[in-house]
Design an enzyme around this catalytic site. Structure first.
Site, short mmCIF file in Angstrom:
data_model
loop_
_atom_site.label_atom_id
_atom_site.label_comp_id
_atom_site.label_asym_id
_atom_site.label_seq_id
_atom_site.Cartn_x
_atom_site.Cartn_y
_atom_site.Cartn_z
N TYR A 124 0.83 -1.22 0.08
CA TYR A 124 -0.10 0.03 0.09
C TYR A 124 0.81 1.11 -0.10
O TYR A 124 0.78 2.23 -0.74
CB TYR A 124 -0.92 -0.22 1.13
CG TYR A 124 -1.68 1.38 1.45
CD1 TYR A 124 -2.90 1.44 0.52
CD2 TYR A 124 -1.26 2.17 2.31
CE1 TYR A 124 -3.61 2.55 0.81
CE2 TYR A 124 -2.29 3.52 2.52
CZ TYR A 124 -3.20 3.49 1.59
OH TYR A 124 -4.02 4.81 1.77
N LYS B 299 1.15 4.26 -2.67
CA LYS B 299 0.71 5.97 -2.46
C LYS B 299 2.16 6.76 -2.72
O LYS B 299 1.92 7.94 -2.87
CB LYS B 299 0.33 6.07 -0.75
CG LYS B 299 -1.02 5.38 -0.71
CD LYS B 299 -2.15 6.08 -1.23
CE LYS B 299 -3.18 5.45 -1.92
NZ LYS B 299 -4.38 5.87 -2.46
N1 LIG Z 1 -9.17 6.52 5.26
C1 LIG Z 1 -7.96 6.97 5.57
O1 LIG Z 1 -7.62 6.90 6.67
C2 LIG Z 1 -7.10 7.40 4.65
C3 LIG Z 1 -5.67 7.62 4.82
C4 LIG Z 1 -4.78 7.81 3.87
C5 LIG Z 1 -4.96 7.97 2.65
N2 LIG Z 1 -6.43 7.41 2.18
C6 LIG Z 1 -6.84 7.83 0.85
O2 LIG Z 1 -8.02 8.22 0.53
C7 LIG Z 1 -8.66 7.60 -0.84
C8 LIG Z 1 -9.98 7.48 -0.25
O3 LIG Z 1 -10.08 6.33 0.72
P1 LIG Z 1 -11.33 6.32 1.66
O4 LIG Z 1 -10.93 6.27 2.96
O5 LIG Z 1 -12.45 7.13 1.33
O6 LIG Z 1 -11.76 4.64 1.47
P2 LIG Z 1 -13.21 3.92 1.01
O7 LIG Z 1 -14.02 4.66 2.43
O8 LIG Z 1 -12.80 2.43 1.42
O9 LIG Z 1 -13.63 4.35 -0.19
C9 LIG Z 1 -12.69 3.67 -1.43
C10 LIG Z 1 -13.63 4.18 -2.69
O10 LIG Z 1 -12.89 3.70 -3.66
C11 LIG Z 1 -13.72 2.75 -4.28
N3 LIG Z 1 -12.94 1.63 -4.93
C12 LIG Z 1 -12.07 0.74 -4.15
N4 LIG Z 1 -11.84 -0.03 -5.24
C13 LIG Z 1 -12.27 -0.01 -6.19
C14 LIG Z 1 -12.26 -0.58 -7.62
N5 LIG Z 1 -11.44 -1.73 -7.79
N6 LIG Z 1 -13.15 0.03 -8.60
C15 LIG Z 1 -13.94 0.93 -8.24
N7 LIG Z 1 -13.86 1.68 -7.16
C16 LIG Z 1 -12.95 1.27 -6.21
C17 LIG Z 1 -14.74 2.26 -3.36
O11 LIG Z 1 -15.86 1.61 -3.90
P3 LIG Z 1 -16.46 0.53 -3.02
O12 LIG Z 1 -17.42 1.63 -2.07
O13 LIG Z 1 -17.66 -0.05 -4.01
O14 LIG Z 1 -15.87 -0.30 -2.25
C18 LIG Z 1 -15.02 3.40 -2.67
O15 LIG Z 1 -15.93 4.14 -3.41
C19 LIG Z 1 -7.85 6.37 -0.91
O16 LIG Z 1 -6.96 6.90 -2.17
C20 LIG Z 1 -6.91 6.01 0.08
O17 LIG Z 1 -5.49 5.48 -0.22
C21 LIG Z 1 -7.40 7.35 3.06
#
Ligand SMILES: NC(=O)c1ccc[n+]([C@@H]2O[C@H](COP(=O)([O-])OP(=O)(O)OC[C@H]3O[C@@H](n4cnc5c(N)ncnc54)[C@H](OP(=O)(O)O)[C@@H]3O)[C@@H](O)[C@H]2O)c1
Length: 257
Positions: free
Chosen positions: A153, A157
């Site tokens: 991961y 990133k």
């Molecule tokens: N949350 C954190 O603490 C955090 C920290 C650092 C960085 N980030 C970054 O922030 C971004 C958003 O993360 P989040 O926390 O909002 O995650 P999340 O709640 O898991 O949402 C991820 C989104 O991406 C979609 N997705 C994942 N795999 C996919 C695929 N194969 N095809 C199409 N859509 C897909 C998911 O669809 P589904 O709903 O259908 O699964 C969901 O809409 C990511 O890039 C993550 O790396 C998050």
């Protein structure tokens, strides 16, 4: 008012960003992995213009997302938000034979960047964990290393920051930036996350549409609307090009100069 496309807007920070953008009067196109998730995304953000569908783990479907989007015209900003997390306990190979996390977090934003009509702004979601990403860029597909989910991961990133900065360098007419949203309690972040969820989606929105001088920069890395120092390796132009070349080889999609 701007027209914005957000990948992975069926949940989490992408959906929150979409909601905030439509509240601000912008036009938003959502993205979901399949028709069912697309309906749920549209129901959650009913003011959204439409939803494009495609599983970003598949190169063919990711190409399809770009085709659907290009059929809708041009966009002011694209937010590469979709991502999968650091909890994959084994190397899950996609239909294209690459690790799932690499396909979704690295290859998909590369392919979409290359194929979507060039917008004015590009925003890439990274993570603080990119600081520990492997800057050698060796064995991107984890064929030789023993699998480590968190390292995989973190690597992707770092790739997202390299990609943002590569585009900033190659396409001077586009504002291209990366950010970390903090560790927030989405599906990915989990219930124990300690950062402010309400601040998590605001930086991507700000970078996509704001007229603030601070947002109208390129080749920068942000946390909570402030610049933050990225992994210094991300500034290495040779490394940026190495990643672009590798993504072109894996995907058979070429990025225009
Ligand atoms: N949350 C954190 O603490 C955090 C920290 C650092 C960085 N980030 C970054 O922030 C971004 C958003 O993360 P989040 O926390 O909002 O995650 P999340 O709640 O898991 O949402 C991820 C989104 O991406 C979609 N997705 C994942 N795999 C996919 C695929 N194969 N095809 C199409 N859509 C897909 C998911 O669809 P589904 O709903 O259908 O699964 C969901 O809409 C990511 O890039 C993550 O790396 C998050």
């Amino acid at each position: 008012m701007a027209r914005v496309f957000i990948t992975g807007s069926s949940d989490g920070l992408g959906r929150m960003a979409a909601q905030l953008l439509v509240e601000q009067g912008h036009s938003v196109v959502l993205h979901a992995r399949n028709q069912e998730r697309g309906k749920q995304a549209q129901a959650a953000v009913p003011q959204a213009e439409s939803v494009v569908i495609g599983d970003l783990a598949s190169i063919a479907q990711t190409r399809g997302v770009a085709e659907q989007l290009n059929a809708l015209g041009t966009f002011d900003a694209v937010i590469h938000n979709a991502g999968v997390g650091y909890r994959e306990s084994r190397r899950v190979a996609t239909e294209d034979g690459v690790p799932h996390v690499f396909a979704v977090n690295t290859l998909a934003p590369y392919i979409l960047t290359a194929l979507i009509h060039r917008p004015k702004r590009l925003v890439y979601l990274s993570s603080g964990l990119h600081q520990g990403g492997d800057a050698s860029l060796k064995d991107l597909a984890w064929e030789h290393r023993p699998w480590q989910g968190q390292q995989a991961y973190s690597d992707t990133k770092l790739h997202d920051v390299l990609l943002a900065f590569a585009i900033a360098r190659r396409w001077p007419d586009v504002l291209s930036n990366a950010l970390e949203p903090g560790w927030v309690a989405t599906k990915m972040g989990g219930a124990g996350a300690t950062d402010d969820l309400d601040a998590g989606h605001r930086t991507q929105v700000w970078l996509a549409v704001s007229d603030d001088a601070g947002a109208k920069v390129t080749g920068e890395y942000f946390y909570h609307m402030r610049r933050r120092a990225p992994n210094p390796a991300a500034r290495d132009a040779q490394l940026q090009d190495t990643l672009l070349d590798a993504c072109a080889r894996f995907s058979a999609v070429t990025l225009s100069k």
